[in-house]
Design a protein around this motif. Structure first.
Motif, short mmCIF file in Angstrom:
data_model
loop_
_atom_site.label_atom_id
_atom_site.label_comp_id
_atom_site.label_asym_id
_atom_site.label_seq_id
_atom_site.Cartn_x
_atom_site.Cartn_y
_atom_site.Cartn_z
N ARG A 208 0.83 -1.21 0.00
CA ARG A 208 0.00 0.00 0.00
C ARG A 208 0.86 1.26 0.00
N ALA A 209 2.02 1.17 0.69
CA ALA A 209 2.87 2.35 0.84
C ALA A 209 3.40 2.88 -0.49
N VAL A 210 3.35 2.07 -1.52
CA VAL A 210 3.82 2.55 -2.83
C VAL A 210 2.95 3.72 -3.29
N ALA A 233 2.65 -7.85 -5.57
CA ALA A 233 1.96 -6.78 -4.83
C ALA A 233 1.17 -7.38 -3.69
N SER A 234 0.92 -6.55 -2.68
CA SER A 234 0.02 -6.98 -1.60
C SER A 234 -1.42 -6.77 -2.08
N ARG A 235 -2.34 -7.36 -1.35
CA ARG A 235 -3.75 -7.18 -1.74
C ARG A 235 -4.18 -5.73 -1.58
N ALA A 236 -3.63 -5.06 -0.57
CA ALA A 236 -4.00 -3.65 -0.38
C ALA A 236 -3.61 -2.85 -1.62
N ALA A 237 -2.44 -3.14 -2.17
CA ALA A 237 -1.99 -2.41 -3.37
C ALA A 237 -2.87 -2.76 -4.56
N GLY A 250 -0.21 -13.98 -1.94
CA GLY A 250 -0.82 -14.21 -0.63
C GLY A 250 -1.89 -15.27 -0.66
N GLN A 251 -2.60 -15.33 0.43
CA GLN A 251 -3.63 -16.36 0.62
C GLN A 251 -4.63 -16.38 -0.53
N THR A 252 -5.05 -15.21 -0.97
CA THR A 252 -6.02 -15.15 -2.06
C THR A 252 -5.34 -14.71 -3.36
N LEU A 264 8.48 -4.33 -0.34
CA LEU A 264 8.65 -2.88 -0.19
C LEU A 264 7.36 -2.25 0.31
N GLY A 265 7.39 -1.72 1.51
CA GLY A 265 6.19 -1.07 2.05
C GLY A 265 5.04 -2.03 2.24
N ILE A 266 5.37 -3.24 2.67
CA ILE A 266 4.36 -4.27 2.95
C ILE A 266 4.44 -4.59 4.44
N SER A 267 3.29 -4.56 5.12
CA SER A 267 3.34 -4.71 6.59
C SER A 267 3.66 -6.14 7.02
N GLY A 268 3.19 -7.12 6.22
CA GLY A 268 3.44 -8.52 6.60
C GLY A 268 2.25 -9.15 7.31
N ALA A 269 1.04 -8.82 6.84
CA ALA A 269 -0.16 -9.45 7.38
C ALA A 269 -0.10 -10.96 7.09
N GLN A 271 -2.07 -12.97 5.86
CA GLN A 271 -2.56 -13.40 4.55
C GLN A 271 -1.52 -13.15 3.46
N HIS A 272 -0.68 -12.15 3.66
CA HIS A 272 0.41 -11.93 2.69
C HIS A 272 1.52 -12.96 2.92
N LEU A 273 1.86 -13.17 4.19
CA LEU A 273 2.94 -14.12 4.51
C LEU A 273 2.60 -15.51 3.98
N ALA A 284 13.10 -7.03 3.52
CA ALA A 284 11.96 -6.14 3.74
C ALA A 284 12.43 -4.72 3.95
N VAL A 285 11.70 -3.80 3.33
CA VAL A 285 11.94 -2.37 3.55
C VAL A 285 10.64 -1.79 4.09
N ASN A 286 10.71 -1.23 5.28
CA ASN A 286 9.50 -0.69 5.90
C ASN A 286 9.90 0.43 6.85
N LYS A 287 9.07 1.47 6.90
CA LYS A 287 9.37 2.61 7.78
C LYS A 287 9.20 2.25 9.25
N ASP A 288 8.34 1.24 9.49
CA ASP A 288 7.99 0.90 10.87
C ASP A 288 8.81 -0.31 11.33
N ASP A 304 12.48 4.58 4.39
CA ASP A 304 11.47 4.98 3.41
C ASP A 304 11.80 4.33 2.07
N LEU A 305 10.85 3.59 1.55
CA LEU A 305 11.12 2.86 0.30
C LEU A 305 11.49 3.81 -0.83
N PHE A 306 10.97 5.05 -0.77
CA PHE A 306 11.27 5.99 -1.86
C PHE A 306 12.72 6.49 -1.81
P1 FAD Z 1 -0.54 -2.13 5.04
O1 FAD Z 1 -0.88 -3.19 6.00
O2 FAD Z 1 -1.29 -0.85 5.08
O3 FAD Z 1 1.01 -1.86 5.23
C1 FAD Z 1 1.71 -0.83 4.62
C2 FAD Z 1 3.10 -0.84 5.25
O4 FAD Z 1 3.92 0.11 4.59
C3 FAD Z 1 3.12 -0.48 6.72
O5 FAD Z 1 3.81 -1.49 7.43
C4 FAD Z 1 3.89 0.84 6.79
O6 FAD Z 1 4.72 0.93 7.93
C5 FAD Z 1 4.74 0.77 5.56
N1 FAD Z 1 5.09 2.08 4.97
C6 FAD Z 1 4.33 3.20 4.85
N2 FAD Z 1 5.01 4.14 4.15
C7 FAD Z 1 6.22 3.60 3.84
C8 FAD Z 1 7.34 4.07 3.11
N3 FAD Z 1 7.35 5.30 2.53
N4 FAD Z 1 8.42 3.27 2.98
C9 FAD Z 1 8.45 2.03 3.56
N5 FAD Z 1 7.38 1.51 4.25
C10 FAD Z 1 6.28 2.29 4.38
N6 FAD Z 1 -3.17 -9.51 1.60
C11 FAD Z 1 -2.25 -9.87 0.69
O7 FAD Z 1 -1.23 -9.20 0.53
N7 FAD Z 1 -2.45 -10.99 -0.08
C12 FAD Z 1 -3.54 -11.77 0.03
O8 FAD Z 1 -3.67 -12.76 -0.71
C13 FAD Z 1 -4.53 -11.42 1.00
N8 FAD Z 1 -5.62 -12.19 1.18
C14 FAD Z 1 -6.52 -11.84 2.17
C15 FAD Z 1 -7.60 -12.69 2.42
C16 FAD Z 1 -8.49 -12.37 3.43
C17 FAD Z 1 -9.66 -13.29 3.68
C18 FAD Z 1 -8.31 -11.20 4.19
C19 FAD Z 1 -9.26 -10.84 5.28
C20 FAD Z 1 -7.24 -10.36 3.94
C21 FAD Z 1 -6.33 -10.66 2.93
N9 FAD Z 1 -5.24 -9.84 2.66
C22 FAD Z 1 -4.31 -10.25 1.75
C23 FAD Z 1 -5.12 -8.50 3.26
C24 FAD Z 1 -4.16 -8.43 4.40
O9 FAD Z 1 -4.85 -8.74 5.61
C25 FAD Z 1 -3.57 -7.02 4.54
O10 FAD Z 1 -4.62 -6.09 4.64
C26 FAD Z 1 -2.70 -6.61 3.37
O11 FAD Z 1 -1.73 -7.60 3.12
C27 FAD Z 1 -1.99 -5.30 3.71
O12 FAD Z 1 -1.27 -4.85 2.62
P2 FAD Z 1 0.01 -3.90 2.85
O13 FAD Z 1 1.00 -4.59 3.69
O14 FAD Z 1 0.42 -3.46 1.49
O15 FAD Z 1 -0.64 -2.63 3.55
#
Ligand code: FAD
Length: 320
Positions: A208-210, A233-237, A250-252, A264-269, A271-273, A284-288, A304-306
């Motif tokens: 998502r952070a992208v 990509a993560s699902r959020a992206a 990820g899971q789905t 890059l900018g993936i929290s590690g939920a 479902q992604h793991l 992993a590159v993450n601000k947190d 910061d991934l950027f």
């Molecule tokens: P976020 O959780 O919002 O994380 C963004 C991260 O970026 C944060 O850790 C933040 O610290 C970091 N960040 C912010 N800005 C910067 C920066 N400038 N530089 C570096 N880091 C930064 N998710 C999947 O990925 N795949 C799946 O297949 C999947 N299946 C799912 C199935 C179900 C049934 C459910 C309920 C959820 C599923 N999800 C899946 C969603 C999952 O739970 C998370 O919501 C999703 O993985 C979050 O994506 P993210 O890490 O990109 O976003």
């Protein structure tokens, strides 16, 4: 006795070439301990059959080549699988979209239980498979005489080509049954010069952070191209429209296990793991610094991934 019968492995291919997941599923099939025959089903698929015949440990390749098998529609392919299954103790296929559609039909028509997403063959009748998005591993014993298994190919190393021996024989098999039900309308396949996600040795994945599709294009994709990597990509992206659906890990999404996974900018939920934690090396590159992705990462950069990605690209260019 069913156990002494050979194993039938259903190949994943596009008629012209064998998908690398087939060689991984072959490793699982061989672990059952019986000779392995590979079924290549399609239209004008001899090239894929020839590639399968070269793999180490393949005793025979069965080639079912007919217009009815173009696009590998579930009904005719399942009818063929059932007809052939009489001669086999186990029917095995990689857990891909095609075989996830066909295998349950074969299992149902044979009236046996399917064991899905096998990640380890413990014994010829005992298998490990992930449940709860990979948070627990279930060990199951299949007591049916005939086993029907789909394989999580990311969990198995690929079998290589046999050296110093001639290829396995290729035997043509007659089409069996003309089961109708579905018909092929068309397909849209995203064309990409990059490696296919599930077969890539390196994956650069953005979260998502992208922040936008433009940033994926300007920041994530150039790093992937510099490394000869696939983009994930993560699902959020994906949900935010930053990346296409077929990039989701990820899971789905897709389950991958490359040599190197850069998150890059993936929290590690969880479902992604579930889709990438078996990668050999995870960066992993993450601000947190508390982000859960760091718990599975071999190398973590808190930043910061950027800023980090351009710096990485500069170092890669210097190393070339
Ligand atoms: P976020 O959780 O919002 O994380 C963004 C991260 O970026 C944060 O850790 C933040 O610290 C970091 N960040 C912010 N800005 C910067 C920066 N400038 N530089 C570096 N880091 C930064 N998710 C999947 O990925 N795949 C799946 O297949 C999947 N299946 C799912 C199935 C179900 C049934 C459910 C309920 C959820 C599923 N999800 C899946 C969603 C999952 O739970 C998370 O919501 C999703 O993985 C979050 O994506 P993210 O890490 O990109 O976003």
């Amino acid at each position: 006795m069913a156990d002494s019968l050979p194993t039938l492995l259903l190949a994943e291919h596009d008629d012209a070439s064998l998908n690398p997941v087939t060689a991984r599923a072959l490793t699982a099939a061989k672990a059952l301990g019986a000779p392995v025959h590979v079924l290549v089903v399609g239209e004008n698929a001899r090239a894929a059959a020839e590639a399968a015949a070269k793999l180490d440990g393949v005793a025979e390749v069965l080639l079912a080549d007919a217009p009815a098998y173009a696009h590998r529609l579930a009904e005719p392919v399942a009818a063929l699988g059932v007809a052939l299954a009489k001669e086999y103790g186990a029917v095995v296929a990689p857990s891909t979209a095609v075989w996830k559609s066909v295998m349950p039909r074969i299992a149902a028509l044979l009236d046996v239980m399917q064991v899905s997403d096998v990640i380890a063959v413990v014994a010829p009748d005992t298998f490990d498979r992930p449940i709860y998005a990979g948070n627990a591993i279930q060990r199951v014993r299949a007591t049916d005489g005939k086993k029907v298994l789909t394989i999580r190919t990311a969990s198995f190393a690929a079998t290589g080509e046999a050296t110093g021996v001639s290829s396995a024989p290729i035997r043509a098999v007659e089409p069996a049954g003309t089961a109708a039900g579905s018909s092929f309308v068309g397909e849209e396949i995203a064309a990409s010069a990059r490696p296919e996600l599930t077969a890539a040795r390196i994956i650069v994945s953005g979260g998502r952070a992208v922040g936008s599709a433009e940033n994926f294009h300007a920041v994530i994709e150039p790093l992937a191209d510099a490394l000869g990597a696939a983009v994930g990509a993560s699902r959020a992206a994906v949900d935010a429209g930053y990346a296409p659906n077929d990039w989701q890990v990820g899971q789905t999404g897709k389950v991958v296990a490359p040599d190197l996974y850069i998150a890059l900018g993936i929290s590690g939920a969880i479902q992604h793991l579930a889709g990438m934690k078996d990668s050999k090396v995870i960066v992993a590159v993450n601000k947190d610094e508390e982000a859960p992705i760091f718990q599975v990462a071999d190398f973590g950069i808190v930043g910061d991934l950027f800023e980090v990605v351009p710096a990485l690209k500069t170092e890669i260019a210097k190393a070339k």
